[in-house]
Design a protein around this motif. Structure first.
Motif, PDB file in Angstrom:
ATOM      1  N   PHE A  19      -4.884   4.145 -15.511  1.00 53.84           N
ATOM      2  CA  PHE A  19      -5.546   2.875 -15.801  1.00 53.84           C
ATOM      3  C   PHE A  19      -4.564   1.724 -15.629  1.00 53.84           C
ATOM      4  O   PHE A  19      -4.922   0.648 -15.140  1.00 53.84           O
ATOM      5  CB  PHE A  19      -6.126   2.870 -17.221  1.00 53.84           C
ATOM      6  N   THR A  20      -3.313   1.953 -16.029  1.00 52.24           N
ATOM      7  CA  THR A  20      -2.290   0.928 -15.832  1.00 52.24           C
ATOM      8  C   THR A  20      -2.091   0.647 -14.348  1.00 52.24           C
ATOM      9  O   THR A  20      -1.926  -0.513 -13.935  1.00 52.24           O
ATOM     10  CB  THR A  20      -0.958   1.378 -16.464  1.00 52.24           C
ATOM     11  N   ALA A  21      -2.133   1.688 -13.531  1.00 55.16           N
ATOM     12  CA  ALA A  21      -2.002   1.515 -12.077  1.00 55.16           C
ATOM     13  C   ALA A  21      -3.171   0.701 -11.518  1.00 55.16           C
ATOM     14  O   ALA A  21      -2.986  -0.174 -10.655  1.00 55.16           O
ATOM     15  CB  ALA A  21      -1.920   2.875 -11.390  1.00 55.16           C
ATOM     16  N   CYS A  22      -4.381   0.978 -12.004  1.00 54.16           N
ATOM     17  CA  CYS A  22      -5.552   0.221 -11.544  1.00 54.16           C
ATOM     18  C   CYS A  22      -5.441  -1.252 -11.936  1.00 54.16           C
ATOM     19  O   CYS A  22      -5.722  -2.153 -11.130  1.00 54.16           O
ATOM     20  CB  CYS A  22      -6.827   0.819 -12.118  1.00 54.16           C
ATOM     21  N   ALA A  78      -2.706  -2.866 -12.531  1.00 55.40           N
ATOM     22  CA  ALA A  78      -1.625  -3.435 -11.731  1.00 55.40           C
ATOM     23  C   ALA A  78      -2.121  -3.802 -10.335  1.00 55.40           C
ATOM     24  O   ALA A  78      -1.763  -4.845  -9.780  1.00 55.40           O
ATOM     25  CB  ALA A  78      -0.465  -2.447 -11.637  1.00 55.40           C
ATOM     26  N   ALA A  79      -2.957  -2.940  -9.754  1.00 56.29           N
ATOM     27  CA  ALA A  79      -3.516  -3.226  -8.433  1.00 56.29           C
ATOM     28  C   ALA A  79      -4.320  -4.523  -8.447  1.00 56.29           C
ATOM     29  O   ALA A  79      -4.215  -5.362  -7.535  1.00 56.29           O
ATOM     30  CB  ALA A  79      -4.398  -2.059  -7.982  1.00 56.29           C
ATOM     31  N   VAL A  80      -5.099  -4.713  -9.496  1.00 58.80           N
ATOM     32  CA  VAL A  80      -5.913  -5.923  -9.610  1.00 58.80           C
ATOM     33  C   VAL A  80      -5.018  -7.149  -9.753  1.00 58.80           C
ATOM     34  O   VAL A  80      -5.255  -8.190  -9.115  1.00 58.80           O
ATOM     35  CB  VAL A  80      -6.879  -5.809 -10.805  1.00 58.80           C
ATOM     36  N   TYR A  81      -3.975  -7.065 -10.581  1.00 59.99           N
ATOM     37  CA  TYR A  81      -3.059  -8.196 -10.760  1.00 59.99           C
ATOM     38  C   TYR A  81      -2.378  -8.568  -9.442  1.00 59.99           C
ATOM     39  O   TYR A  81      -2.229  -9.748  -9.108  1.00 59.99           O
ATOM     40  CB  TYR A  81      -2.002  -7.865 -11.804  1.00 59.99           C
ATOM     41  N   PRO A  89       6.356 -11.525  -1.167  1.00 62.59           N
ATOM     42  CA  PRO A  89       5.485 -12.036  -0.099  1.00 62.59           C
ATOM     43  C   PRO A  89       4.027 -11.650  -0.348  1.00 62.59           C
ATOM     44  O   PRO A  89       3.738 -10.561  -0.872  1.00 62.59           O
ATOM     45  CB  PRO A  89       6.019 -11.348   1.166  1.00 62.59           C
ATOM     46  N   VAL A  90       3.134 -12.539   0.042  1.00 64.72           N
ATOM     47  CA  VAL A  90       1.701 -12.285  -0.148  1.00 64.72           C
ATOM     48  C   VAL A  90       1.252 -10.981   0.518  1.00 64.72           C
ATOM     49  O   VAL A  90       0.549 -10.175  -0.102  1.00 64.72           O
ATOM     50  CB  VAL A  90       0.876 -13.487   0.363  1.00 64.72           C
ATOM     51  N   PRO A  91       1.644 -10.698   1.765  1.00 63.33           N
ATOM     52  CA  PRO A  91       1.214  -9.426   2.387  1.00 63.33           C
ATOM     53  C   PRO A  91       1.701  -8.202   1.618  1.00 63.33           C
ATOM     54  O   PRO A  91       0.974  -7.198   1.520  1.00 63.33           O
ATOM     55  CB  PRO A  91       1.845  -9.485   3.787  1.00 63.33           C
ATOM     56  N   LEU A  92       2.908  -8.276   1.058  1.00 62.27           N
ATOM     57  CA  LEU A  92       3.436  -7.144   0.291  1.00 62.27           C
ATOM     58  C   LEU A  92       2.624  -6.938  -0.979  1.00 62.27           C
ATOM     59  O   LEU A  92       2.339  -5.800  -1.371  1.00 62.27           O
ATOM     60  CB  LEU A  92       4.907  -7.370  -0.054  1.00 62.27           C
ATOM     61  N   GLY A 111      -1.005  -3.603  -3.957  1.00 62.06           N
ATOM     62  CA  GLY A 111      -2.250  -3.509  -4.716  1.00 62.06           C
ATOM     63  C   GLY A 111      -3.231  -2.540  -4.077  1.00 62.06           C
ATOM     64  O   GLY A 111      -3.879  -1.748  -4.776  1.00 62.06           O
ATOM     65  N   GLY A 112      -3.331  -2.591  -2.760  1.00 63.46           N
ATOM     66  CA  GLY A 112      -4.242  -1.682  -2.057  1.00 63.46           C
ATOM     67  C   GLY A 112      -3.844  -0.228  -2.208  1.00 63.46           C
ATOM     68  O   GLY A 112      -4.694   0.647  -2.417  1.00 63.46           O
ATOM     69  N   VAL A 113      -2.539   0.055  -2.129  1.00 70.84           N
ATOM     70  CA  VAL A 113      -2.058   1.432  -2.275  1.00 70.84           C
ATOM     71  C   VAL A 113      -2.381   1.964  -3.672  1.00 70.84           C
ATOM     72  O   VAL A 113      -2.888   3.084  -3.840  1.00 70.84           O
ATOM     73  CB  VAL A 113      -0.539   1.503  -2.007  1.00 70.84           C
ATOM     74  N   LEU A 114      -2.103   1.154  -4.704  1.00 72.70           N
ATOM     75  CA  LEU A 114      -2.395   1.590  -6.072  1.00 72.70           C
ATOM     76  C   LEU A 114      -3.895   1.782  -6.286  1.00 72.70           C
ATOM     77  O   LEU A 114      -4.317   2.717  -6.977  1.00 72.70           O
ATOM     78  CB  LEU A 114      -1.854   0.563  -7.072  1.00 72.70           C
ATOM     79  N   ALA A 115      -4.693   0.900  -5.692  1.00 77.79           N
ATOM     80  CA  ALA A 115      -6.157   0.986  -5.851  1.00 77.79           C
ATOM     81  C   ALA A 115      -6.721   2.259  -5.234  1.00 77.79           C
ATOM     82  O   ALA A 115      -7.749   2.777  -5.692  1.00 77.79           O
ATOM     83  CB  ALA A 115      -6.819  -0.242  -5.228  1.00 77.79           C
ATOM     84  N   VAL A 116      -6.077   2.777  -4.209  1.00 78.46           N
ATOM     85  CA  VAL A 116      -6.532   4.023  -3.579  1.00 78.46           C
ATOM     86  C   VAL A 116      -5.969   5.245  -4.309  1.00 78.46           C
ATOM     87  O   VAL A 116      -6.678   6.233  -4.562  1.00 78.46           O
ATOM     88  CB  VAL A 116      -6.118   4.058  -2.085  1.00 78.46           C
ATOM     89  N   LEU A 117      -4.690   5.176  -4.670  1.00 73.30           N
ATOM     90  CA  LEU A 117      -4.031   6.337  -5.262  1.00 73.30           C
ATOM     91  C   LEU A 117      -4.552   6.671  -6.659  1.00 73.30           C
ATOM     92  O   LEU A 117      -4.709   7.857  -6.991  1.00 73.30           O
ATOM     93  CB  LEU A 117      -2.514   6.106  -5.324  1.00 73.30           C
ATOM     94  N   ALA A 118      -4.810   5.672  -7.486  1.00 71.32           N
ATOM     95  CA  ALA A 118      -5.185   5.934  -8.880  1.00 71.32           C
ATOM     96  C   ALA A 118      -6.494   6.727  -9.002  1.00 71.32           C
ATOM     97  O   ALA A 118      -6.524   7.783  -9.653  1.00 71.32           O
ATOM     98  CB  ALA A 118      -5.255   4.632  -9.665  1.00 71.32           C
ATOM     99  N   PRO A 119      -7.611   6.289  -8.397  1.00 69.27           N
ATOM    100  CA  PRO A 119      -8.839   7.094  -8.496  1.00 69.27           C
ATOM    101  C   PRO A 119      -8.696   8.465  -7.834  1.00 69.27           C
ATOM    102  O   PRO A 119      -9.278   9.454  -8.310  1.00 69.27           O
ATOM    103  CB  PRO A 119      -9.884   6.239  -7.774  1.00 69.27           C
TER     104      PRO A 119
END
Length: 314
Positions: A69-72, A74-77, A105-108, A113-121
């Motif tokens: 949940f913390t990873a999710c 973090a992805a949102v933040y 950097p914005v792209p980073l 965020g995208g990596v965490l959003a995929v990995l957590a679920p």
């Protein structure tokens, strides 16, 4: 001898920060809001209420759910700060965020965020249960929709943030297969709404007349309306808890005292104490109120002790 004219740029640009691997790592960590991680301790709420905290399986699953949940969150933040980088640079406080300053950097930020959003679920589906993975996916979808548009919709923004807290409280029980009491859901949901509305009210009071320094939607709420919301939510949360305590505590037990019913006193005192800060407009950072006010912390510990005694039937 001819004079030389030196032309000076009247609007010098801010220096681009020198990025190092260590600096990027620290910036990414700061962007995930470590101080906010305490909110994710709500994952133990349902198992604690059911008295199912102490088995090895429960400890492992709850630790895993907390991390996921913390990873999710973090992805949102990360995605939120990347999206709002330009606007944050005009904010007196948010301009110090790592993405706004250029430390990250914005792209980073988007990529992390995208990596965490995929990995957590995905990790939840493999290591916990499909229900846990589904709830995390729903949380991510709802929060990302909030970042994009829902935070600009009156009342809906309060509902989304409140639902996020309710999901935290639910996921521990779902991961362990514990049935969720309707009174637990009512108390947790309206308790969360109380704190969310109190936070918005405090922001509105502190930033009155300075609309450019806060979210645009906040200027559309009146302080009277936000006060009404947190007072209503506090009342429903107290009522829900009392009914929950009386219903569960009505079962005969061998306990020395009716701890569950007695815990109502501590719960009500905690709500009243927090309301003091809400009324002053000083509840803009709920975690600071909870962690720094000694009286509230003491009341919370007393409540935990009473409820713990009720759970173990002492």
């Amino acid at each position: 001898m001819a004079e030389r004219t030196v032309l000076l740029d009247p609007t010098p640009t801010a220096p681009v920060p020198v990025r190092t691997l260590t600096g990027l790592a620290r910036g990414l960590l700061r962007t995930t809001r470590p101080r906010q991680w305490v909110k994710n301790l709500l994952v133990v709420a349902a198992p604690a209420a059911a008295g199912q905290l102490f088995s090895r399986h429960a400890v492992i699953q709850l630790a895993l759910v907390f991390v996921l949940f913390t990873a999710c969150a973090a992805a949102v933040y990360l995605i939120n700060d990347a999206r709002d980088a330009e606007a944050d640079r005009a904010h007196p406080v948010k301009r110090h965020r790592p993405v706004a300053t250029g430390q990250v950097p914005v792209p980073l930020a988007y990529a992390a965020g995208g990596v965490l959003a995929v990995l957590a679920p995905t990790a939840a589906a493999l290591l916990s249960s499909p229900v846990t993975a589904a709830l995390l996916t729903a949380y991510l979808g709802m929060q990302l929709a909030y970042c994009v548009s829902l935070k600009h919709v009156l009342v809906v923004d309060l509902a989304v943030v409140t639902t996020g807290f309710l999901m935290r409280a639910m996921i521990g029980g779902l991961a362990l297969g514990i049935p969720l009491s309707r009174w637990f859901l009512i108390t947790t949901g309206f308790g969360a709404l109380f704190m969310v509305a109190a936070k918005r009210y405090s922001e509105a009071v502190q930033l009155a007349g300075n609309a450019g320094a806060t979210r645009a939607l906040l200027t559309e709420y009146t302080t009277g309306y936000l006060r009404f919301v947190w007072q209503l939510a506090a009342g429903v949360a107290v009522l829900g808890y009392c009914l929950w305590a009386l219903e569960e505590g009505g079962v005969p037990s061998a306990g020395v005292l009716p701890w569950r019913q007695l815990s109502m006193v501590a719960f009500i005192l905690a709500v009243l104490r927090y309301a003091v800060f809400a009324d002053r407009g000083a509840a803009g950072e709920p975690e600071d109120v909870v962690l720094r006010d000694r009286a509230l912390a003491l009341i919370g510990l007393v409540w935990l002790a009473m409820y713990g005694l009720a759970v173990v039937n002492w």
